[in-house]
Design an enzyme around this catalytic site. Structure first.
Site, short mmCIF file in Angstrom:
data_model
loop_
_atom_site.label_atom_id
_atom_site.label_comp_id
_atom_site.label_asym_id
_atom_site.label_seq_id
_atom_site.Cartn_x
_atom_site.Cartn_y
_atom_site.Cartn_z
N ARG A 178 -9.07 3.16 -9.92
CA ARG A 178 -7.72 3.53 -10.35
C ARG A 178 -6.83 2.34 -10.69
NH1 ARG A 178 -5.88 7.23 -5.71
NH2 ARG A 178 -7.72 6.36 -4.66
N ASP A 238 -8.12 -4.37 0.89
CA ASP A 238 -7.09 -3.82 0.01
C ASP A 238 -5.86 -3.37 0.80
OD1 ASP A 238 -8.26 -1.66 1.25
OD2 ASP A 238 -8.71 -0.54 -0.59
N ARG A 295 9.32 -31.23 -16.33
CA ARG A 295 7.87 -31.01 -16.32
C ARG A 295 7.15 -31.90 -15.29
NH1 ARG A 295 6.26 -31.64 -22.30
NH2 ARG A 295 4.20 -31.49 -21.34
N ASN A 297 22.75 -44.26 -19.49
CA ASN A 297 23.29 -43.10 -20.20
C ASN A 297 22.48 -42.85 -21.46
OD1 ASN A 297 24.93 -41.28 -21.72
ND2 ASN A 297 26.61 -41.80 -20.35
C1 UD1 Z 1 -10.69 5.84 5.47
C2 UD1 Z 1 -10.91 6.52 6.81
C3 UD1 Z 1 -9.78 7.49 7.08
C4 UD1 Z 1 -8.45 6.77 7.06
C5 UD1 Z 1 -8.28 6.01 5.75
C6 UD1 Z 1 -7.07 5.14 5.80
C7 UD1 Z 1 -13.31 6.66 7.08
C8 UD1 Z 1 -14.50 7.53 7.03
N1 UD1 Z 1 -12.17 7.22 6.75
O1 UD1 Z 1 -10.75 6.84 4.48
O2 UD1 Z 1 -9.95 8.09 8.33
O3 UD1 Z 1 -7.38 7.68 7.23
O4 UD1 Z 1 -9.42 5.16 5.50
O5 UD1 Z 1 -6.86 4.58 4.55
O6 UD1 Z 1 -13.43 5.51 7.44
N2 UD1 Z 1 -15.42 0.60 1.79
C9 UD1 Z 1 -16.48 -0.26 1.67
N3 UD1 Z 1 -17.74 0.27 1.56
C10 UD1 Z 1 -17.95 1.61 1.57
C11 UD1 Z 1 -16.84 2.47 1.70
C12 UD1 Z 1 -15.58 1.93 1.81
O7 UD1 Z 1 -16.33 -1.48 1.64
O8 UD1 Z 1 -19.12 2.00 1.49
C13 UD1 Z 1 -14.06 0.02 1.90
C14 UD1 Z 1 -13.22 0.37 0.69
O9 UD1 Z 1 -13.28 -0.65 -0.29
C15 UD1 Z 1 -11.84 0.47 1.27
C16 UD1 Z 1 -12.07 0.90 2.71
O10 UD1 Z 1 -13.42 0.59 2.98
O11 UD1 Z 1 -11.19 -0.77 1.28
C17 UD1 Z 1 -11.75 2.34 2.98
O12 UD1 Z 1 -12.61 3.11 2.21
P1 UD1 Z 1 -12.13 4.45 1.56
O13 UD1 Z 1 -13.27 5.10 0.89
O14 UD1 Z 1 -10.91 4.18 0.74
O15 UD1 Z 1 -11.74 5.29 2.85
P2 UD1 Z 1 -10.82 6.56 2.91
O16 UD1 Z 1 -11.55 7.69 2.29
O17 UD1 Z 1 -9.49 6.26 2.43
#
Ligand code: UD1
Ligand code: CA
Length: 452
Positions: free
Chosen positions: A14, A100, A328, A372
């Site tokens: 996104r 993030d 600069r 000057n």
């Molecule tokens: C997750 C939590 C949720 C919480 C929310 C808060 C889980 C199962 N759920 O959900 O309870 O309320 O965060 O924002 O943990 N990532 C990886 N590898 C993966 C999957 C994710 O590195 O295989 C990283 C993503 O880049 C991201 C973070 O983990 O930075 C969270 O992943 P995301 O899929 O956004 O979790 P949510 O569904 O938001």
């Protein structure tokens, strides 16, 4: 020892950008770099960053940060992501952060670790609209039992407003065991990190919660609107810190700090100022509206007037620069200098009390004290192939609209008559002129148009 695992493998579709999400910038640094420096602030003994989407772009861009990069080839869920790192963990305790979610503070994480004790710690918040988040399910006595994801929750669980922020800490050995037992038989077919909560409770390990000091600390970035919102909040934090240190900001919402700024006493900063990189501002100094200052040292009692750009320069005490000046890299103003409108100075030193007030270009020059430089003066420092130096000694007066063709030296106390093109050295105290003598014809008639 505390081992930090930072999840940064997600895609970030996104953002609609070719750049991996965690490399987008808040302030002057990529999102992931903010999180890494917070981990360091906590005194983490080791930092493992789980990357995946975008391939090597993230470790390459941040190679200088000296962390352990762990590849998660397929993004099979947050639990799977932490599992990739757990075999590298040497500390007794693991803390999970997110690449993030850049504004998480060391203070909040310290409280989380304290709340955890020797057990599990989970950072949670109460939200008016919990949609999308995992819900925290407690028993009648308030003890955490488990987390349920939005997509797996039943109607009554969806009513819960306390949500999982994702920030979690657990004893390393136990976490490793729980991760090994994760299954993906849920609505999303993912290995959920959150499932370790119920496993902990099952093993008699309590899940103790803490809350962030400010909800912005736990907000993740998924699109450019959220990136801008977090940037605004980050700027608010910077401005607040400056004001708490005694700096007067005419409008804290119209200052951007993209680096590290230090200020002396009684500094005043007007609106729409951007301070970039390392900027030191001395006491009793005023920065006017619409100025951009990059990696520079501004001394005491300096006045920077509107619309001035200063980059990699030193502005000595008591100087006045601008409006509309461009200073600069490599410029040093010794002090009490006056640099006025539409003056560009590059890689030059300007001595005490010297003035360059209007419409001039000074490059590769050494200017003494009490000099000057008249309006429209140009140091012709470039011959098309090489740059040359101009030396202007103390107390020289350069008349307006003069060109000084470098390499050239103007001796102490010399005077250059207006409109000169100086190609030879001028002796100390001499008057140098280079102009076509003025001629006039008395009674001269202008041509008139012929009648047709
Ligand atoms: C997750 C939590 C949720 C919480 C929310 C808060 C889980 C199962 N759920 O959900 O309870 O309320 O965060 O924002 O943990 N990532 C990886 N590898 C993966 C999957 C994710 O590195 O295989 C990283 C993503 O880049 C991201 C973070 O983990 O930075 C969270 O992943 P995301 O899929 O956004 O979790 P949510 O569904 O938001
Ligand atoms: Ca001329």
């Amino acid at each position: 020892m505390l081992s930090v695992v930072i999840l940064a493998a997600g895609q970030g579709t996104r953002m609609r950008s070719a750049l991996p999400k965690v490399l987008h910038v808040v302030g002057d640094r990529p999102l992931l770099e903010h999180v890494i420096s917070t981990a360091r602030e906590l005194g983490a003994g080791e930092i493992h960053v789980v990357y995946g989407h975008g391939g090597d772009a993230v470790p390459k861009a941040l190679a200088h940060l000296n962390v352990n990069w762990v590849l998660q080839e397929q993004q099979l869920g947050t639990g799977h992501a932490v599992a990739q790192a757990i075999s590298h963990v040497k500390g007794e305790r693991v803390l999970v952060l997110y690449g993030d979610v850049p504004l998480i503070s060391a203070a909040t994480l310290k409280r989380l670790i304290e709340a955890a004790g020797s057990e599990v710690g989970l950072l949670t918040v109460e939200l008016d609209d919990p949609t999308g988040y995992g819900r925290i399910i407690r028993d009648g006595s308030g003890k955490v039992l488990r987390n349920v994801e939005q997509k797996d929750a039943n109607a009554s669980e969806l009513w819960v407003r306390e949500v999982n922020t994702g920030f979690l800490t657990a004893p390393a050995a136990k976490l490793s065991d729980w991760l090994g037992r994760l299954r993906n038989d849920n609505a999303q077919g993912e290995y959920y990190l959150t499932d370790v909560l119920a496993m902990a409770v099952g093993d008699g390990v309590a899940v103790n919660t803490a809350a962030p000091a400010d909800v912005h600390e736990v907000l993740g970035i998924n699109n450019k609107r959220q990136l801008a919102e977090i940037e605004r909040h980050y700027q608010r934090i910077q401005a607040t810190a400056l004001m708490d240190a005694g700096v007067t900001l005419r409008d804290p919402a119209r200052l951007d700090v993209r680096g590290q700024v230090s200020c002396g006493r009684d500094v005043e900063i007007d609106t729409n100022v951007i301070l970039h990189g390392k900027v030191n501002i001395g006491s009793n100094t005023k920065i006017g509206p619409n100025c951009l200052i990059i990696n520079s040292v501004i001394g005491d009692g300096v006045e920077i007037l509107a619309n001035t750009v200063i980059e990699e320069a030193e502005i000595g005490a008591g100087s006045r620069v601008g409006p509309f000046a461009r200073i600069r890299p490599g410029t040093v103003l010794a002090g009490d200098a006056h640099i006025g409108n539409f003056v560009e100075i590059k890689k030059s030193t300007v001595g005490l009390g010297s003035k360059i007030n209007h419409l001039s270009y000074v490059g590769d020059a050494t200017i003494g004290n009490q000099v000057n430089i008249g309006a429209g003066t140009i140091t012709c420092n470039y011959d098309g192939a090489n740059k040359h130096q101009t030396i202007i000694e103390d107390e020289v007066f350069v008349g307006s609209d003069s060109q000084l063709v470098a390499p050239v030296t103007i001796g102490k106390g010399a005077t250059i008559g207006a409109g000169a093109t100086i190609t030879k050295n001028v002796a100390p105290g001499a008057l140098a002129l280079s102009r076509t003598p003025q001629a006039s014809r008395e009674g001269w008639k202008r041509p008139t148009k012929k009648k047709s």
